[in-house]
Scaffold this motif. Structure first.
Motif, PDB file in Angstrom:
ATOM      1  N   ASP A   4       0.718  -1.072   0.015  1.00 45.26           N
ATOM      2  CA  ASP A   4       0.097  -0.012   0.121  1.00 45.26           C
ATOM      3  C   ASP A   4       0.891   1.075  -0.028  1.00 45.26           C
ATOM      4  O   ASP A   4       0.487   2.257   0.665  1.00 45.26           O
ATOM      5  N   GLN A   5       1.968   1.169  -0.654  1.00 44.16           N
ATOM      6  CA  GLN A   5       2.905   2.370  -0.556  1.00 44.16           C
ATOM      7  C   GLN A   5       3.149   2.602  -1.934  1.00 44.16           C
ATOM      8  O   GLN A   5       3.013   1.795  -2.788  1.00 44.16           O
ATOM      9  N   ARG A   6       3.466   4.016  -2.316  1.00 43.32           N
ATOM     10  CA  ARG A   6       4.101   4.279  -3.773  1.00 43.32           C
ATOM     11  C   ARG A   6       5.523   3.799  -4.153  1.00 43.32           C
ATOM     12  O   ARG A   6       6.104   3.887  -3.009  1.00 43.32           O
ATOM     13  N   ILE A   7       5.413   3.154  -4.982  1.00 39.49           N
ATOM     14  CA  ILE A   7       6.811   2.605  -5.546  1.00 39.49           C
ATOM     15  C   ILE A   7       7.056   3.460  -6.870  1.00 39.49           C
ATOM     16  O   ILE A   7       6.177   3.114  -7.895  1.00 39.49           O
ATOM     17  N   GLU A   8       8.343   3.711  -6.947  1.00 36.98           N
ATOM     18  CA  GLU A   8       8.534   4.348  -8.380  1.00 36.98           C
ATOM     19  C   GLU A   8       9.290   3.159  -9.231  1.00 36.98           C
ATOM     20  O   GLU A   8       9.780   2.068  -8.722  1.00 36.98           O
ATOM     21  N   ALA A  32      16.290  -4.124 -10.097  1.00 33.99           N
ATOM     22  CA  ALA A  32      16.636  -4.034  -8.952  1.00 33.99           C
ATOM     23  C   ALA A  32      15.914  -3.159  -8.046  1.00 33.99           C
ATOM     24  O   ALA A  32      14.973  -2.208  -8.596  1.00 33.99           O
ATOM     25  N   TYR A  33      16.041  -3.518  -6.841  1.00 31.54           N
ATOM     26  CA  TYR A  33      14.953  -2.551  -5.941  1.00 31.54           C
ATOM     27  C   TYR A  33      15.948  -1.772  -4.844  1.00 31.54           C
ATOM     28  O   TYR A  33      16.915  -2.357  -4.555  1.00 31.54           O
ATOM     29  N   ASP A  34      15.539  -0.643  -4.551  1.00 33.66           N
ATOM     30  CA  ASP A  34      16.334   0.356  -3.829  1.00 33.66           C
ATOM     31  C   ASP A  34      15.387   1.100  -2.849  1.00 33.66           C
ATOM     32  O   ASP A  34      14.378   1.586  -3.413  1.00 33.66           O
ATOM     33  N   ASN A  35      15.584   1.041  -1.691  1.00 38.35           N
ATOM     34  CA  ASN A  35      14.693   1.821  -0.640  1.00 38.35           C
ATOM     35  C   ASN A  35      16.053   2.559   0.170  1.00 38.35           C
ATOM     36  O   ASN A  35      15.469   3.030   1.287  1.00 38.35           O
ATOM     37  N   SER A  36      17.110   2.748  -0.236  1.00 36.02           N
ATOM     38  CA  SER A  36      17.839   3.523   0.576  1.00 36.02           C
ATOM     39  C   SER A  36      17.718   4.950   1.103  1.00 36.02           C
ATOM     40  O   SER A  36      18.107   5.436   1.920  1.00 36.02           O
ATOM     41  N   ALA A  37      17.119   5.850   0.289  1.00 36.94           N
ATOM     42  CA  ALA A  37      16.622   7.010   0.300  1.00 36.94           C
ATOM     43  C   ALA A  37      15.270   7.028   1.038  1.00 36.94           C
ATOM     44  O   ALA A  37      14.792   8.165   1.132  1.00 36.94           O
ATOM     45  N   GLY A  38      14.826   6.020   1.244  1.00 32.74           N
ATOM     46  CA  GLY A  38      13.335   5.885   1.979  1.00 32.74           C
ATOM     47  C   GLY A  38      12.113   5.980   1.049  1.00 32.74           C
ATOM     48  O   GLY A  38      10.990   6.086   1.439  1.00 32.74           O
ATOM     49  N   ILE A  39      12.410   6.155  -0.144  1.00 37.19           N
ATOM     50  CA  ILE A  39      11.558   5.938  -1.283  1.00 37.19           C
ATOM     51  C   ILE A  39      11.718   4.796  -2.238  1.00 37.19           C
ATOM     52  O   ILE A  39      12.947   4.731  -2.923  1.00 37.19           O
ATOM     53  N   ILE A  42      11.909   0.676  -8.189  1.00 31.10           N
ATOM     54  CA  ILE A  42      12.323  -0.364  -8.845  1.00 31.10           C
ATOM     55  C   ILE A  42      12.898  -0.146 -10.122  1.00 31.10           C
ATOM     56  O   ILE A  42      12.385   0.872 -10.942  1.00 31.10           O
ATOM     57  N   HIS A  43      14.186  -0.412 -10.571  1.00 28.75           N
ATOM     58  CA  HIS A  43      14.858  -0.016 -11.731  1.00 28.75           C
ATOM     59  C   HIS A  43      14.709  -1.502 -12.682  1.00 28.75           C
ATOM     60  O   HIS A  43      14.764  -2.697 -12.070  1.00 28.75           O
ATOM     61  N   TYR A  44      14.359  -1.308 -13.821  1.00 25.83           N
ATOM     62  CA  TYR A  44      14.356  -2.455 -14.615  1.00 25.83           C
ATOM     63  C   TYR A  44      14.909  -2.113 -15.970  1.00 25.83           C
ATOM     64  O   TYR A  44      15.222  -0.838 -16.277  1.00 25.83           O
ATOM     65  N   ASP A  45      15.300  -3.396 -16.514  1.00 23.47           N
ATOM     66  CA  ASP A  45      15.914  -2.812 -17.845  1.00 23.47           C
ATOM     67  C   ASP A  45      15.094  -2.850 -18.930  1.00 23.47           C
ATOM     68  O   ASP A  45      14.358  -3.671 -19.181  1.00 23.47           O
ATOM     69  N   PRO A  46      15.001  -1.967 -19.711  1.00 19.39           N
ATOM     70  CA  PRO A  46      14.195  -1.589 -20.703  1.00 19.39           C
ATOM     71  C   PRO A  46      14.027  -2.725 -21.755  1.00 19.39           C
ATOM     72  O   PRO A  46      12.786  -2.909 -22.440  1.00 19.39           O
ATOM     73  N   GLU A  47      15.175  -3.635 -22.080  1.00 17.10           N
ATOM     74  CA  GLU A  47      15.453  -4.428 -23.113  1.00 17.10           C
ATOM     75  C   GLU A  47      14.239  -5.592 -22.504  1.00 17.10           C
ATOM     76  O   GLU A  47      13.645  -6.496 -23.422  1.00 17.10           O
ATOM     77  N   GLN A  48      13.975  -5.717 -21.146  1.00 14.64           N
ATOM     78  CA  GLN A  48      13.049  -6.763 -20.792  1.00 14.64           C
ATOM     79  C   GLN A  48      11.383  -6.421 -21.376  1.00 14.64           C
ATOM     80  O   GLN A  48      10.865  -7.260 -21.344  1.00 14.64           O
ATOM     81  N   MET A  49      11.168  -5.369 -21.749  1.00 19.12           N
ATOM     82  CA  MET A  49       9.938  -4.854 -22.481  1.00 19.12           C
ATOM     83  C   MET A  49       9.448  -5.744 -23.604  1.00 19.12           C
ATOM     84  O   MET A  49       8.544  -6.111 -24.103  1.00 19.12           O
ATOM     85  N   ASN A  57       7.877 -11.241 -14.524  1.00 23.68           N
ATOM     86  CA  ASN A  57       8.529 -11.846 -13.370  1.00 23.68           C
ATOM     87  C   ASN A  57       9.477 -10.807 -12.964  1.00 23.68           C
ATOM     88  O   ASN A  57       9.568 -10.790 -11.491  1.00 23.68           O
ATOM     89  N   THR A  58      10.173 -10.093 -13.513  1.00 18.43           N
ATOM     90  CA  THR A  58      11.195  -9.033 -12.885  1.00 18.43           C
ATOM     91  C   THR A  58      10.624  -8.224 -11.880  1.00 18.43           C
ATOM     92  O   THR A  58      10.894  -7.819 -10.876  1.00 18.43           O
ATOM     93  N   LEU A  59       9.551  -7.546 -12.491  1.00 20.41           N
ATOM     94  CA  LEU A  59       8.411  -6.546 -11.674  1.00 20.41           C
ATOM     95  C   LEU A  59       8.089  -7.283 -10.352  1.00 20.41           C
ATOM     96  O   LEU A  59       7.953  -6.722  -9.366  1.00 20.41           O
ATOM     97  N   ALA A  60       7.435  -8.523 -10.571  1.00 20.61           N
ATOM     98  CA  ALA A  60       6.780  -9.249  -9.361  1.00 20.61           C
ATOM     99  C   ALA A  60       8.205  -9.632  -8.454  1.00 20.61           C
ATOM    100  O   ALA A  60       8.038  -9.392  -7.289  1.00 20.61           O
ATOM    101  N   HIS A  61       9.425  -9.775  -8.756  1.00 22.28           N
ATOM    102  CA  HIS A  61      10.362 -10.103  -8.034  1.00 22.28           C
ATOM    103  C   HIS A  61      10.908  -8.837  -7.229  1.00 22.28           C
ATOM    104  O   HIS A  61      10.829  -8.844  -6.027  1.00 22.28           O
ATOM    105  N   GLU A  62      10.897  -7.755  -8.034  1.00 25.07           N
ATOM    106  CA  GLU A  62      11.083  -6.635  -7.391  1.00 25.07           C
ATOM    107  C   GLU A  62      10.178  -6.042  -6.546  1.00 25.07           C
ATOM    108  O   GLU A  62      10.514  -5.356  -5.178  1.00 25.07           O
ATOM    109  N   LEU A  63       8.920  -6.112  -6.719  1.00 30.79           N
ATOM    110  CA  LEU A  63       7.612  -5.648  -5.729  1.00 30.79           C
ATOM    111  C   LEU A  63       7.718  -6.357  -4.617  1.00 30.79           C
ATOM    112  O   LEU A  63       7.656  -5.991  -3.768  1.00 30.79           O
ATOM    113  N   MET A  64       8.130  -7.986  -4.814  1.00 32.89           N
ATOM    114  CA  MET A  64       8.289  -8.638  -3.394  1.00 32.89           C
ATOM    115  C   MET A  64       9.448  -8.205  -2.538  1.00 32.89           C
ATOM    116  O   MET A  64       9.312  -8.214  -1.394  1.00 32.89           O
TER     117      MET A  64
END
Length: 154
Positions: A4-8, A32-39, A42-49, A57-64
């Motif tokens: 229930d939080q906003r994720i970039e 990759a998932y990063d929350n080091s700045a408190g926000i 999720i970073h993704y490789d555009p080639e995955q599109m 699968n990548t988005l599900a993994h990073e959301l998890m």
């Protein structure tokens, strides 16, 4: 996943695929998932599109990662097992077909072996009173064989 939080969600700053050929590389970062700045980001490789199953699968993994963020040290195995717990969490959350089939299509196993993924998916199906027919149309013959073997082990 009950987040229930906003994720970039931001593309990785990488070269387009046609310019990335590296004969020494064994793998590349899909996300990759990063929350080091408190926000959470999720970073993704555009080639995955270009590969929707792998992208989901990548988005599900990073959301998890975001879902498990507060329990990194609490999962069995602690922080060292966090990536494994993240993949297992995806299967528990209903993304098992994506986990299994995307790894098969990409030609990598990631943090879990394919037989382990198949077993976790078989447990998921069993606990929801679903048969193999619920996933069979979405799996390659190799993945389907692994799930059938896992079902026999239950």
């Amino acid at each position: 996943m009950k987040i229930d939080q906003r994720i970039e969600i931001v593309p990785l700053d990488v070269l387009p695929g046609e310019y990335r050929l590296d004969y020494n590389a064994l793998s590349s970062v899909a996300g990759a998932y990063d929350n080091s700045a408190g926000i959470p980001v999720i970073h993704y490789d555009p080639e995955q599109m270009k590969y929707p199953l792998q992208f989901v699968n990548t988005l599900a993994h990073e959301l998890m990662h975001a879902r498990l963020d507060n329990w990194v040290d609490d999962v069995p195995g602690g922080a060292g097992a966090h990536e494994l717990a993240t993949d297992l969490g995806c299967i528990i959350a209903g993304f098992g077909v994506f986990q299994l089939q995307a790894a098969d299509e990409a030609g990598w196993s990631g943090y879990m072996t394919q037989p382990t993924r198949a077993f976790a998916l078989a447990v998921f199906l069993s606990r929801r009173d679903l048969g193999i027919d619920a996933v069979a149309p979405y799996l390659s013959s190799r993945c389907l064989r692994l799930v059938k073997q896992a079902v026999k082990q239950l």
